[in-house]
Design a protein around this motif. Structure first.
Motif, mmCIF file in Angstrom:
data_model
loop_
_atom_site.group_PDB
_atom_site.id
_atom_site.type_symbol
_atom_site.label_atom_id
_atom_site.label_comp_id
_atom_site.label_asym_id
_atom_site.label_seq_id
_atom_site.Cartn_x
_atom_site.Cartn_y
_atom_site.Cartn_z
ATOM 1 N N THR A 129 5.876 -22.847 16.783
ATOM 2 C CA THR A 129 7.084 -22.308 16.173
ATOM 3 C C THR A 129 8.074 -21.951 17.267
ATOM 4 O O THR A 129 7.732 -21.270 18.223
ATOM 5 C CB THR A 129 6.752 -21.040 15.350
ATOM 6 N N ARG A 130 9.311 -22.409 17.117
ATOM 7 C CA ARG A 130 10.385 -22.067 18.050
ATOM 8 C C ARG A 130 11.435 -21.294 17.261
ATOM 9 O O ARG A 130 11.908 -21.743 16.216
ATOM 10 C CB ARG A 130 10.996 -23.342 18.641
ATOM 11 N N ILE A 131 11.791 -20.109 17.767
ATOM 12 C CA ILE A 131 12.710 -19.230 17.051
ATOM 13 C C ILE A 131 13.930 -18.960 17.918
ATOM 14 O O ILE A 131 13.810 -18.689 19.106
ATOM 15 C CB ILE A 131 12.039 -17.887 16.706
ATOM 16 N N VAL A 132 15.108 -19.023 17.284
ATOM 17 C CA VAL A 132 16.346 -18.642 17.945
ATOM 18 C C VAL A 132 17.098 -17.709 17.012
ATOM 19 O O VAL A 132 16.908 -17.742 15.801
ATOM 20 C CB VAL A 132 17.227 -19.869 18.301
ATOM 21 N N GLY A 133 17.940 -16.867 17.586
ATOM 22 C CA GLY A 133 18.697 -15.934 16.763
ATOM 23 C C GLY A 133 20.164 -16.285 16.716
ATOM 24 O O GLY A 133 20.695 -16.927 17.620
ATOM 25 N N PRO A 135 23.337 -13.858 16.087
ATOM 26 C CA PRO A 135 23.749 -12.492 15.778
ATOM 27 C C PRO A 135 24.872 -12.403 14.753
ATOM 28 O O PRO A 135 24.891 -11.484 13.939
ATOM 29 C CB PRO A 135 24.190 -11.926 17.129
ATOM 30 N N ALA A 136 25.807 -13.347 14.762
ATOM 31 C CA ALA A 136 26.924 -13.285 13.820
ATOM 32 C C ALA A 136 26.427 -13.390 12.377
ATOM 33 O O ALA A 136 26.937 -12.715 11.489
ATOM 34 C CB ALA A 136 27.928 -14.385 14.117
ATOM 35 N N ALA A 137 25.427 -14.220 12.148
ATOM 36 C CA ALA A 137 24.915 -14.413 10.787
ATOM 37 C C ALA A 137 23.748 -13.480 10.473
ATOM 38 O O ALA A 137 23.250 -13.478 9.363
ATOM 39 C CB ALA A 137 24.480 -15.859 10.594
ATOM 40 N N ARG A 138 23.297 -12.691 11.442
ATOM 41 C CA ARG A 138 22.149 -11.793 11.275
ATOM 42 C C ARG A 138 20.967 -12.573 10.704
ATOM 43 O O ARG A 138 20.468 -12.297 9.632
ATOM 44 C CB ARG A 138 22.514 -10.599 10.400
ATOM 45 N N VAL A 139 20.534 -13.561 11.501
ATOM 46 C CA VAL A 139 19.514 -14.493 11.032
ATOM 47 C C VAL A 139 18.644 -14.956 12.196
ATOM 48 O O VAL A 139 19.113 -15.054 13.329
ATOM 49 C CB VAL A 139 20.182 -15.705 10.340
ATOM 50 N N PHE A 140 17.380 -15.189 11.912
ATOM 51 C CA PHE A 140 16.493 -15.886 12.836
ATOM 52 C C PHE A 140 16.333 -17.298 12.297
ATOM 53 O O PHE A 140 16.066 -17.494 11.110
ATOM 54 C CB PHE A 140 15.106 -15.229 12.920
ATOM 55 N N LEU A 141 16.503 -18.268 13.170
ATOM 56 C CA LEU A 141 16.345 -19.669 12.794
ATOM 57 C C LEU A 141 15.067 -20.171 13.432
ATOM 58 O O LEU A 141 14.806 -19.901 14.603
ATOM 59 C CB LEU A 141 17.546 -20.474 13.295
ATOM 60 N N ALA A 142 14.259 -20.883 12.677
ATOM 61 C CA ALA A 142 12.968 -21.322 13.201
ATOM 62 C C ALA A 142 12.745 -22.799 12.945
ATOM 63 O O ALA A 142 13.130 -23.336 11.913
ATOM 64 C CB ALA A 142 11.835 -20.526 12.555
ATOM 65 N N VAL A 143 12.107 -23.419 13.924
ATOM 66 C CA VAL A 143 11.627 -24.788 13.813
ATOM 67 C C VAL A 143 10.108 -24.677 13.841
ATOM 68 O O VAL A 143 9.534 -24.233 14.839
ATOM 69 C CB VAL A 143 12.112 -25.669 14.987
ATOM 70 N N ILE A 144 9.484 -25.042 12.751
ATOM 71 C CA ILE A 144 8.035 -24.962 12.647
ATOM 72 C C ILE A 144 7.484 -26.377 12.702
ATOM 73 O O ILE A 144 7.819 -27.217 11.873
ATOM 74 C CB ILE A 144 7.605 -24.255 11.340
ATOM 75 N N ASP A 145 6.662 -26.631 13.711
ATOM 76 C CA ASP A 145 6.084 -27.959 13.918
ATOM 77 C C ASP A 145 4.814 -28.088 13.091
ATOM 78 O O ASP A 145 3.781 -27.522 13.429
ATOM 79 C CB ASP A 145 5.781 -28.162 15.401
ATOM 80 N N ASN A 146 4.904 -28.818 12.005
ATOM 81 C CA ASN A 146 3.742 -29.047 11.131
ATOM 82 C C ASN A 146 3.064 -30.381 11.431
ATOM 83 O O ASN A 146 2.165 -30.783 10.705
ATOM 84 C CB ASN A 146 4.163 -29.012 9.660
ATOM 85 N N ARG A 147 3.497 -31.060 12.479
ATOM 86 C CA ARG A 147 2.916 -32.358 12.803
ATOM 87 C C ARG A 147 1.594 -32.220 13.551
ATOM 88 O O ARG A 147 0.788 -33.123 13.555
ATOM 89 C CB ARG A 147 3.884 -33.180 13.650
ATOM 90 N N THR A 148 1.397 -31.077 14.184
ATOM 91 C CA THR A 148 0.175 -30.854 14.946
ATOM 92 C C THR A 148 -0.989 -30.650 13.982
ATOM 93 O O THR A 148 -0.887 -29.838 13.068
ATOM 94 C CB THR A 148 0.336 -29.608 15.848
ATOM 95 N N PRO A 149 -2.083 -31.376 14.174
ATOM 96 C CA PRO A 149 -3.235 -31.190 13.284
ATOM 97 C C PRO A 149 -3.758 -29.756 13.345
ATOM 98 O O PRO A 149 -3.636 -29.072 14.351
ATOM 99 C CB PRO A 149 -4.278 -32.162 13.843
ATOM 100 N N GLY A 150 -4.327 -29.322 12.258
ATOM 101 C CA GLY A 150 -4.851 -27.964 12.171
ATOM 102 C C GLY A 150 -4.110 -27.186 11.109
ATOM 103 O O GLY A 150 -3.426 -27.745 10.270
ATOM 104 N N THR A 151 -4.221 -25.891 11.167
ATOM 105 C CA THR A 151 -3.591 -25.066 10.146
ATOM 106 C C THR A 151 -2.101 -24.905 10.423
ATOM 107 O O THR A 151 -1.651 -24.985 11.558
ATOM 108 C CB THR A 151 -4.243 -23.672 10.097
ATOM 109 N N THR A 152 -1.367 -24.647 9.379
ATOM 110 C CA THR A 152 0.055 -24.379 9.492
ATOM 111 C C THR A 152 0.240 -22.990 10.097
ATOM 112 O O THR A 152 -0.480 -22.057 9.742
ATOM 113 C CB THR A 152 0.704 -24.426 8.089
ATOM 114 N N PRO A 153 1.198 -22.811 10.993
ATOM 115 C CA PRO A 153 1.427 -21.485 11.565
ATOM 116 C C PRO A 153 1.714 -20.455 10.468
ATOM 117 O O PRO A 153 2.400 -20.756 9.492
ATOM 118 C CB PRO A 153 2.651 -21.673 12.456
ATOM 119 N N ASP A 154 1.190 -19.236 10.617
ATOM 120 C CA ASP A 154 1.428 -18.161 9.648
ATOM 121 C C ASP A 154 2.731 -17.446 9.988
ATOM 122 O O ASP A 154 2.759 -16.253 10.260
ATOM 123 C CB ASP A 154 0.257 -17.181 9.641
ATOM 124 N N PHE A 155 3.803 -18.210 9.994
ATOM 125 C CA PHE A 155 5.093 -17.695 10.395
ATOM 126 C C PHE A 155 5.613 -16.630 9.436
ATOM 127 O O PHE A 155 6.108 -15.583 9.848
ATOM 128 C CB PHE A 155 6.081 -18.858 10.517
#
Length: 184
Positions: A129-133, A135-155
């Motif tokens: 998971t890669r997270i960027v913020g 501030p103007a929108a008061r939001v965290f934006l995330a890129v969650i990589d689901n291509r990697t085998p195994g469980t999905t990150p518990d983001f």
């Protein structure tokens, strides 16, 4: 008049009191204009002369609780805030899909603790998971990589544990649909 979206937390469309027509009815009852819904997950667009976001959040949440028994959370964003977020192209070259899941987690004012802010990237909960913020929108934006085998990150669980209940997450596609509806 200003165009807003109310991002409602904890909406389960299969519950009768959480159906879009009931949600829209609460907003219409509050006197808001051009009320519409986007998808069935608690995204209500509307127009009003009111400009105090926190007061709007409180007024809407109280009405949802009083009229429909919905005690979740309400987060307000203006069309201008969301349009600026889209125009910033925070996910350059990425497309939301099964392998690369793009999300926006909106924060209510005061949701961040200990002086933290969205421009400070939080501790990464998982290397997939890669997270960027933004501030103007008061939001965290995330890129969650689901291509990697195994469980999905518990983001989502990590967000709730870290920031509490004064947040709500939408996929990037949903944010795009909300802005499109606001511009219609």
């Amino acid at each position: 008049m200003t165009r807003y979206v109310a991002l409602l937390r904890g909406i389960t469309p299969s519950l009768p009191n959480m159906a879009n027509d009931k949600l829209r009815g609460v907003f219409e009852g509050l006197g808001y204009e051009d009320v519409g819904s986007v998808l069935a997950s608690g995204n209500i667009v509307f127009r009003t002369e009111e400009t105090d976001g926190p007061a709007l959040e409180e007024r809407i949440q109280q009405a949802l609780n009083d009229e429909l028994g919905i005690a979740g959370g309400t987060i307000i964003r203006s069309h201008a805030e969301l349009r600026a977020l889209l125009d910033a192209d925070p996910f350059p070259g990425l497309t939301h899909g099964r392998g690369t899941y793009l999300t926006a987690t909106f924060l209510k004012d005061g949701a961040l603790k200990d002086g933290a802010s969205p421009e400070q990237s939080p501790e990464q909960p998982d290397p997939r998971t890669r997270i960027v913020g933004d501030p103007a929108a008061r939001v965290f934006l995330a890129v969650i990589d689901n291509r990697t085998p195994g469980t999905t990150p518990d983001f989502m669980g990590w967000l709730d544990r870290t920031y509490g209940k004064d947040i709500t997450t939408r996929t990037w596609l949903t944010v795009q649909r909300i802005v499109k509806k606001m511009e219609a």
